[in-house]
Design a protein around this motif. Sequence first.
Motif, short mmCIF file in Angstrom:
data_model
loop_
_atom_site.label_atom_id
_atom_site.label_comp_id
_atom_site.label_asym_id
_atom_site.label_seq_id
_atom_site.Cartn_x
_atom_site.Cartn_y
_atom_site.Cartn_z
N TRP A 29 8.67 47.69 -44.89
CA TRP A 29 8.00 48.26 -46.07
C TRP A 29 6.50 47.98 -46.00
O TRP A 29 5.69 48.86 -46.31
CB TRP A 29 8.59 47.67 -47.34
CG TRP A 29 7.83 48.04 -48.56
CD1 TRP A 29 7.89 49.22 -49.24
CD2 TRP A 29 6.86 47.24 -49.23
NE1 TRP A 29 7.02 49.19 -50.29
CE2 TRP A 29 6.37 47.98 -50.32
CE3 TRP A 29 6.37 45.95 -49.02
CZ2 TRP A 29 5.41 47.49 -51.18
CZ3 TRP A 29 5.42 45.46 -49.88
CH2 TRP A 29 4.94 46.22 -50.95
N LEU A 30 6.13 46.78 -45.57
CA LEU A 30 4.72 46.42 -45.44
C LEU A 30 4.01 47.33 -44.43
O LEU A 30 2.89 47.78 -44.66
CB LEU A 30 4.60 44.96 -45.01
CG LEU A 30 3.22 44.38 -44.87
CD1 LEU A 30 2.65 44.10 -46.26
CD2 LEU A 30 3.27 43.11 -44.06
N ARG A 32 4.80 50.39 -43.70
CA ARG A 32 4.67 51.74 -44.24
C ARG A 32 3.71 51.83 -45.40
O ARG A 32 3.16 52.89 -45.68
CB ARG A 32 6.04 52.25 -44.69
CG ARG A 32 7.06 52.38 -43.61
CD ARG A 32 6.86 53.56 -42.74
NE ARG A 32 6.99 54.77 -43.52
CZ ARG A 32 6.52 55.94 -43.15
NH1 ARG A 32 5.91 56.06 -42.01
NH2 ARG A 32 6.65 56.99 -43.91
N SER A 33 3.47 50.73 -46.10
CA SER A 33 2.70 50.77 -47.34
C SER A 33 1.21 50.49 -47.16
O SER A 33 0.41 50.99 -47.95
CB SER A 33 3.26 49.76 -48.34
OG SER A 33 4.59 50.09 -48.65
N TYR A 34 0.85 49.69 -46.19
CA TYR A 34 -0.54 49.28 -46.05
C TYR A 34 -1.10 49.69 -44.69
O TYR A 34 -0.41 49.53 -43.68
CB TYR A 34 -0.65 47.76 -46.20
CG TYR A 34 -0.26 47.27 -47.58
CD1 TYR A 34 -1.11 47.44 -48.66
CD2 TYR A 34 0.96 46.66 -47.79
CE1 TYR A 34 -0.76 47.01 -49.91
CE2 TYR A 34 1.33 46.23 -49.05
CZ TYR A 34 0.46 46.40 -50.10
OH TYR A 34 0.82 45.98 -51.35
#
Length: 75
Positions: A29-30, A32-34
């Motif tokens: 998730w990290l 894909r998010s940042y």
Amino acid sequence: MKFSRLWQPRNPAFWMMLALNILSSILAWLLRSYPLVPLAMAVVAGFALMNAWLGLRLAIGLMREEPGAPGANER
């Protein structure tokens, strides 16, 4: 190999498997998010893949474990 043997809350390998799989999900998730610099992206991706691989190995080990084996969930 039985899928039902995966649920062994008294076995420490079960909790390690859960922790590693949750951590690899958080790391994915990290990613894909940042927006990360390429080196940081490679390091985080490597940790995510290693955690997923170790969690999968633990899951397969739990499913292959015989019901009467040491460390097995005995009821």
